[in-house]
Design a protein around this motif. Structure first.
Motif, mmCIF file in Angstrom:
data_model
loop_
_atom_site.group_PDB
_atom_site.id
_atom_site.type_symbol
_atom_site.label_atom_id
_atom_site.label_comp_id
_atom_site.label_asym_id
_atom_site.label_seq_id
_atom_site.Cartn_x
_atom_site.Cartn_y
_atom_site.Cartn_z
ATOM 1 N N PRO A 32 0.821 -1.212 0.000
ATOM 2 C CA PRO A 32 0.000 0.000 0.000
ATOM 3 C C PRO A 32 0.854 1.260 0.000
ATOM 4 C CG PRO A 32 -0.650 -1.529 1.745
ATOM 5 C CD PRO A 32 0.674 -1.968 1.247
ATOM 6 N N GLY A 33 0.262 2.333 -0.509
ATOM 7 C CA GLY A 33 0.832 3.655 -0.337
ATOM 8 C C GLY A 33 0.198 4.301 0.880
ATOM 9 N N LEU A 34 -0.169 5.559 0.783
ATOM 10 C CA LEU A 34 -0.795 6.253 1.906
ATOM 11 C C LEU A 34 -2.261 5.856 2.012
ATOM 12 C CD1 LEU A 34 -0.727 8.395 4.151
ATOM 13 C CD2 LEU A 34 -1.334 10.100 2.409
ATOM 14 N N VAL A 35 -2.593 5.216 3.121
ATOM 15 C CA VAL A 35 -3.970 4.819 3.407
ATOM 16 C C VAL A 35 -4.336 5.399 4.769
ATOM 17 C CG1 VAL A 35 -5.576 2.893 3.711
ATOM 18 C CG2 VAL A 35 -3.675 2.695 2.090
ATOM 19 N N ASP A 36 -5.505 5.973 4.887
ATOM 20 C CA ASP A 36 -5.930 6.615 6.129
ATOM 21 C C ASP A 36 -6.285 5.554 7.166
ATOM 22 O OD1 ASP A 36 -6.812 8.271 8.111
ATOM 23 O OD2 ASP A 36 -8.480 9.140 6.985
ATOM 24 N N THR A 37 -5.328 5.259 8.040
ATOM 25 C CA THR A 37 -5.526 4.305 9.137
ATOM 26 C C THR A 37 -4.909 4.910 10.399
ATOM 27 O OG1 THR A 37 -3.410 3.125 8.891
ATOM 28 C CG2 THR A 37 -5.252 2.406 7.491
ATOM 29 N N LYS A 38 -5.015 4.184 11.506
ATOM 30 C CA LYS A 38 -4.457 4.718 12.754
ATOM 31 C C LYS A 38 -2.933 4.843 12.694
ATOM 32 C CE LYS A 38 -4.518 0.201 15.144
ATOM 33 N NZ LYS A 38 -5.116 -0.551 16.265
ATOM 34 N N LEU A 39 -2.276 4.074 11.826
ATOM 35 C CA LEU A 39 -0.822 4.176 11.703
ATOM 36 C C LEU A 39 -0.391 5.434 10.965
ATOM 37 C CD1 LEU A 39 0.561 0.601 10.909
ATOM 38 C CD2 LEU A 39 0.418 1.772 13.107
ATOM 39 N N THR A 40 -1.274 6.016 10.162
ATOM 40 C CA THR A 40 -0.898 7.174 9.347
ATOM 41 C C THR A 40 -1.501 8.478 9.860
ATOM 42 O OG1 THR A 40 -2.738 6.801 7.798
ATOM 43 C CG2 THR A 40 -0.635 5.753 7.284
ATOM 44 N N LYS A 41 -2.063 8.459 11.074
ATOM 45 C CA LYS A 41 -2.700 9.659 11.611
ATOM 46 C C LYS A 41 -1.721 10.828 11.728
ATOM 47 C CE LYS A 41 -6.852 8.046 12.115
ATOM 48 N NZ LYS A 41 -7.901 8.511 11.181
ATOM 49 N N VAL A 42 -0.427 10.531 11.889
ATOM 50 C CA VAL A 42 0.574 11.588 11.973
ATOM 51 C C VAL A 42 0.551 12.446 10.704
ATOM 52 C CG1 VAL A 42 2.444 10.179 11.019
ATOM 53 C CG2 VAL A 42 2.981 12.089 12.561
ATOM 54 N N GLY A 99 -4.470 11.622 -6.833
ATOM 55 C CA GLY A 99 -5.087 12.775 -6.189
ATOM 56 C C GLY A 99 -5.840 12.494 -4.914
ATOM 57 N N ARG A 100 -5.701 11.312 -4.382
ATOM 58 C CA ARG A 100 -6.394 10.978 -3.129
ATOM 59 C C ARG A 100 -5.607 9.925 -2.366
ATOM 60 N NH1 ARG A 100 -8.994 6.008 -3.060
ATOM 61 N NH2 ARG A 100 -9.352 5.002 -5.084
ATOM 62 N N ALA A 101 -5.880 9.841 -1.077
ATOM 63 C CA ALA A 101 -5.314 8.757 -0.279
ATOM 64 C C ALA A 101 -6.067 7.469 -0.584
ATOM 65 C CB ALA A 101 -5.418 9.089 1.210
ATOM 66 N N GLY A 102 -5.438 6.362 -0.326
ATOM 67 C CA GLY A 102 -6.094 5.083 -0.516
ATOM 68 C C GLY A 102 -7.071 4.783 0.600
ATOM 69 N N GLU A 103 -7.994 3.885 0.329
ATOM 70 C CA GLU A 103 -8.947 3.395 1.324
ATOM 71 C C GLU A 103 -8.666 1.918 1.573
ATOM 72 O OE1 GLU A 103 -11.190 5.190 2.844
ATOM 73 O OE2 GLU A 103 -10.959 7.034 1.683
ATOM 74 N N PRO A 104 -9.020 1.407 2.750
ATOM 75 C CA PRO A 104 -8.877 -0.035 2.974
ATOM 76 C C PRO A 104 -9.539 -0.876 1.888
ATOM 77 C CG PRO A 104 -9.289 1.051 5.062
ATOM 78 C CD PRO A 104 -9.435 2.108 3.988
ATOM 79 N N SER A 105 -10.638 -0.374 1.319
ATOM 80 C CA SER A 105 -11.323 -1.115 0.256
ATOM 81 C C SER A 105 -10.466 -1.234 -1.002
ATOM 82 C CB SER A 105 -12.657 -0.454 -0.085
ATOM 83 O OG SER A 105 -12.458 0.890 -0.506
ATOM 84 N N ASP A 106 -9.608 -0.253 -1.242
ATOM 85 C CA ASP A 106 -8.697 -0.342 -2.385
ATOM 86 C C ASP A 106 -7.725 -1.508 -2.202
ATOM 87 O OD1 ASP A 106 -9.654 2.014 -3.738
ATOM 88 O OD2 ASP A 106 -8.548 3.227 -2.284
ATOM 89 N N MET A 107 -7.242 -1.666 -0.982
ATOM 90 C CA MET A 107 -6.317 -2.755 -0.691
ATOM 91 C C MET A 107 -7.056 -4.098 -0.715
ATOM 92 S SD MET A 107 -3.836 -0.737 -0.373
ATOM 93 C CE MET A 107 -4.573 0.786 -0.972
ATOM 94 N N ALA A 108 -8.301 -4.075 -0.276
ATOM 95 C CA ALA A 108 -9.103 -5.299 -0.255
ATOM 96 C C ALA A 108 -9.307 -5.851 -1.656
ATOM 97 C CB ALA A 108 -10.444 -5.033 0.416
ATOM 98 N N GLY A 109 -9.541 -4.963 -2.616
ATOM 99 C CA GLY A 109 -9.722 -5.416 -3.994
ATOM 100 C C GLY A 109 -8.506 -6.158 -4.509
#
Length: 245
Positions: free
Chosen positions: A181-191, A209-219
């Motif tokens: 993954p690249g940048l995904v909005d999770t608790k690890l990337t809150k910084v 142009g956007r951060a990734g979502e967990p659903s992107d990784m799920a696919g």
């Protein structure tokens, strides 16, 4: 084509599936018919909340701290067969803590050592089902990561472990692949995601142009575990919106 991503009757274990990317992957498999088990570090499912990026509804939860190899060894799975093992465990230590031994050792134990320990534990089950392993690494394993030497080194190790196990276990009928993954909005990337200035700079570097979502990784995980990827072996799929380009 839909039947290629139908996991009805299959059993999936997502280590680190209690929140973030792992949780998104766990739900994706469940939505496609799989019985999904999750390992996390907290005592029970009730100890997680939506604020953690967690939804354990419909998932079978077990507490196992994979940073401790003895806990992995002692864990008694509540399933007799396993078709897909997703290794999504991961931690990071900020404020340059990874330059000191405690921070380095802790991050490496979770992010790299436990990948091998978990894979070895379930090898026989996966061999019996001709199953697959998906190792979640990071694009940090492809480049330097200022301030986080253990995180970057562990993710580079995860990518190479994916190649090595992919080669070693293919003849046993087990496909080993990964996703980075690249940048995904999770608790690890809150910084980053909770800091408007940092987030603005991060988004400017992502062609999508956007951060990734967990659903992107799920696919990506669904693809790698499915018959659609039956000839993909030892490969780590980069899922980062073009950030690493």
């Amino acid at each position: 084509m839909a039947q290629d991503t139908d996991f009805t009757g299959k059993t999936v274990l997502v280590v680190g599936g209690s929140s973030g990317i792992g949780n998104g992957i766990a739900h994706a498999f469940m939505e496609r018919g799989a019985k999904v088990h999750v390992w996390g570090t907290r005592p029970s499912a009730e100890d997680y909340s939506a604020e953690d990026g967690s939804d354990l509804t419909g998932l079978t939860y077990t507490q196992v701290d994979v940073g401790d190899p003895d806990q992995i060894e002692a864990a008694q799975p509540s399933f007799d067969t396993l078709d897909v093992l997703v290794l999504c465990q991961g931690i990071v230590a900020y404020k340059r803590a990874e330059f000191d031994r405690p921070g380095w050792d802790k991050v490496m134990s979770v992010n790299l050592d436990s990948l091998m320990h978990c894979s070895r534990k379930f090898k026989t089950m996966l061999q019996d089902t001709k199953g697959s392993i998906i190792i979640v690494s990071s694009i940090s394993g492809l480049k330097a990561n200022i301030g986080n030497p253990a995180y970057a080194a562990s993710k580079a190790g995860a990518i190479n472990l994916t190649k090595t196990l992919g080669q070693a276990w293919a003849r046993d009928g087990i496909r080993v692949n990964g996703l980075a993954p690249g940048l995904v909005d999770t608790k690890l990337t809150k910084v980053t995601t909770d800091n408007p200035k940092r987030m603005e700079g991060a988004l400017a570097a992502i062609p999508a142009g956007r951060a990734g979502e967990p659903s992107d990784m799920a696919g990506a995980a669904i693809f790698l575990a499915s018959p659609l990827a039956s000839y993909v072996c030892g490969h780590t799929l980069i899922v980062d919106g073009g950030l690493s380009l």
